[in-house]
Design a protein around this motif. Sequence first.
Motif, short mmCIF file in Angstrom:
data_model
loop_
_atom_site.label_atom_id
_atom_site.label_comp_id
_atom_site.label_asym_id
_atom_site.label_seq_id
_atom_site.Cartn_x
_atom_site.Cartn_y
_atom_site.Cartn_z
N ASN A 76 0.81 -1.22 0.00
CA ASN A 76 0.00 0.00 0.00
C ASN A 76 0.84 1.27 0.00
OD1 ASN A 76 -2.24 -1.64 0.08
ND2 ASN A 76 -2.63 -1.33 2.25
N GLY A 77 0.66 2.09 -1.03
CA GLY A 77 1.31 3.38 -1.12
C GLY A 77 2.81 3.36 -1.35
N LYS A 78 3.40 2.18 -1.59
CA LYS A 78 4.86 2.14 -1.71
C LYS A 78 5.33 1.49 -3.00
CE LYS A 78 5.68 2.47 3.13
NZ LYS A 78 6.06 1.95 4.35
N ARG A 79 5.08 0.22 -3.15
CA ARG A 79 5.64 -0.51 -4.29
C ARG A 79 4.54 -1.35 -4.94
NH1 ARG A 79 11.14 -3.13 -2.14
NH2 ARG A 79 11.62 -3.26 -4.34
N GLN A 80 4.73 -1.56 -6.24
CA GLN A 80 3.76 -2.34 -6.99
C GLN A 80 4.49 -3.18 -8.03
OE1 GLN A 80 0.15 -1.06 -9.74
NE2 GLN A 80 1.33 0.67 -9.11
N PHE A 81 4.06 -4.42 -8.18
CA PHE A 81 4.68 -5.37 -9.09
C PHE A 81 3.62 -5.88 -10.04
CE2 PHE A 81 7.04 -5.19 -5.23
CZ PHE A 81 8.37 -5.21 -5.62
N ILE A 82 3.96 -5.97 -11.32
CA ILE A 82 3.01 -6.38 -12.34
C ILE A 82 3.49 -7.64 -13.04
CG2 ILE A 82 4.03 -4.90 -14.11
CD1 ILE A 82 1.11 -4.29 -15.00
N SER A 83 2.55 -8.50 -13.36
CA SER A 83 2.87 -9.74 -14.06
C SER A 83 3.08 -9.43 -15.54
CB SER A 83 1.69 -10.71 -13.89
OG SER A 83 1.87 -11.83 -14.70
N MET A 84 4.14 -9.99 -16.11
CA MET A 84 4.40 -9.77 -17.53
C MET A 84 5.27 -10.88 -18.08
SD MET A 84 7.38 -6.82 -17.75
CE MET A 84 6.30 -5.51 -17.26
N GLU A 85 5.31 -10.95 -19.39
CA GLU A 85 6.23 -11.87 -20.05
C GLU A 85 7.41 -11.06 -20.55
OE1 GLU A 85 6.56 -14.77 -23.91
OE2 GLU A 85 4.60 -14.47 -23.02
N ALA A 93 7.51 -7.63 -12.51
CA ALA A 93 8.44 -6.50 -12.60
C ALA A 93 7.89 -5.37 -11.74
CB ALA A 93 8.59 -6.03 -14.04
N GLU A 94 8.78 -4.64 -11.09
CA GLU A 94 8.34 -3.51 -10.27
C GLU A 94 7.98 -2.33 -11.17
OE1 GLU A 94 9.54 -0.92 -6.36
OE2 GLU A 94 10.96 -2.41 -7.11
N VAL A 95 6.83 -1.73 -10.89
CA VAL A 95 6.38 -0.56 -11.64
C VAL A 95 7.01 0.67 -11.00
CG1 VAL A 95 4.39 0.81 -12.38
CG2 VAL A 95 4.19 -1.69 -12.19
N ILE A 96 7.87 1.35 -11.75
CA ILE A 96 8.54 2.54 -11.26
C ILE A 96 7.74 3.78 -11.64
CG2 ILE A 96 10.68 3.90 -11.32
CD1 ILE A 96 10.90 1.04 -10.06
N PHE A 97 7.24 3.78 -12.86
CA PHE A 97 6.44 4.90 -13.36
C PHE A 97 5.33 4.33 -14.21
CE2 PHE A 97 5.40 8.14 -16.52
CZ PHE A 97 5.16 9.23 -15.70
N ASP A 98 4.09 4.76 -13.93
CA ASP A 98 2.92 4.27 -14.65
C ASP A 98 2.26 5.47 -15.31
OD1 ASP A 98 0.79 2.80 -15.55
OD2 ASP A 98 -0.05 2.39 -13.58
N PHE A 105 11.25 -2.03 -13.40
CA PHE A 105 12.54 -2.54 -12.96
C PHE A 105 12.39 -4.01 -12.66
CE2 PHE A 105 15.62 -3.52 -9.55
CZ PHE A 105 16.78 -3.29 -10.27
N LEU A 106 13.29 -4.80 -13.20
CA LEU A 106 13.27 -6.25 -13.02
C LEU A 106 14.61 -6.70 -12.50
CD1 LEU A 106 12.25 -9.15 -13.46
CD2 LEU A 106 13.02 -8.95 -15.82
N ASN A 109 18.45 -12.49 -12.76
CA ASN A 109 19.89 -12.77 -12.72
C ASN A 109 20.69 -11.50 -12.98
OD1 ASN A 109 19.42 -15.44 -12.20
ND2 ASN A 109 19.32 -15.98 -14.35
N SER A 110 20.04 -10.51 -13.57
CA SER A 110 20.66 -9.21 -13.80
C SER A 110 19.62 -8.15 -13.44
CB SER A 110 21.09 -9.07 -15.26
OG SER A 110 19.96 -9.19 -16.10
N LYS A 111 20.01 -6.91 -13.47
CA LYS A 111 19.09 -5.81 -13.18
C LYS A 111 18.74 -5.15 -14.50
CE LYS A 111 21.16 -5.19 -8.69
NZ LYS A 111 21.90 -4.32 -7.81
N THR A 112 17.46 -5.04 -14.77
CA THR A 112 17.01 -4.58 -16.07
C THR A 112 15.98 -3.46 -15.93
OG1 THR A 112 17.34 -6.80 -16.96
CG2 THR A 112 15.98 -5.32 -18.26
N TRP A 113 16.17 -2.41 -16.68
CA TRP A 113 15.21 -1.32 -16.77
C TRP A 113 14.46 -1.48 -18.09
CZ3 TRP A 113 14.49 1.92 -12.76
CH2 TRP A 113 15.49 2.00 -11.80
N LEU A 114 13.13 -1.50 -18.02
CA LEU A 114 12.32 -1.67 -19.21
C LEU A 114 11.36 -0.50 -19.36
CD1 LEU A 114 11.31 -5.38 -18.51
CD2 LEU A 114 13.08 -4.61 -20.07
N ILE A 115 11.12 -0.10 -20.59
CA ILE A 115 10.14 0.95 -20.85
C ILE A 115 9.24 0.47 -21.98
CG2 ILE A 115 11.58 2.23 -22.50
CD1 ILE A 115 10.39 4.81 -21.20
N GLY A 116 7.95 0.81 -21.88
CA GLY A 116 7.01 0.40 -22.92
C GLY A 116 5.62 0.93 -22.60
N ARG A 117 4.70 0.62 -23.50
CA ARG A 117 3.30 0.98 -23.31
C ARG A 117 2.51 -0.28 -23.03
NH1 ARG A 117 1.08 5.54 -27.46
NH2 ARG A 117 2.56 7.13 -26.85
#
Length: 164
Positions: A76-85, A93-98, A105-106, A109-117
């Motif tokens: 609540n009010g802090k972090r959110q994770f969304i299911s994705m392929e 993956a953690e939702v940083i900006f919606d 952010f995922l 085994n590595s740290k990955t920044w993803l952007i998309g619609r």
Amino acid sequence: MKKTLLLAFTIYISLFTFGQTNFFDGYIVTLEGDTLKGQVYLGGSIKQAKECKFIQEGNKKKQRFTSFDIARYGINGKRQFISMEYEGNNIFAEVIFDGIYDLYFLKSNSKTWLIGRNKENLIDLETSNTIHPVYKGKLQYILSDVPELQSDIEEFSKVSAQNF
């Protein structure tokens, strides 16, 4: 008598210390879109990408969910994770900006920044702890159809996984 009290106090402190958990007030959203409130476990980042541990309100039973089982979960009010392929794997993956474009952010085994619609056409900005300033131009290009976001791109280049 003093030894007994000291022993009892030590046991009590030990149980209290080790009995604390990483469960926080949160929610899960089912695949049908229903929101269930309860307690969500926040463990290591790699585990968060694979599963969600949840205790529903009014229930003491811990449940485990994968990204095949639920659509999202959050604290609540802090972090959110969304299911994705992503790259053939179903993950959270953690939702940083919606927004018009989403930033995720995922950590697997590595740290990955993803952007998309809407989780579509995801672009890997960089596999590391931070979005390197060299990606500022990439972000400007990706978001060129959203002029009102151009001034925010400078701030995106300062976002770091260490802040989470």
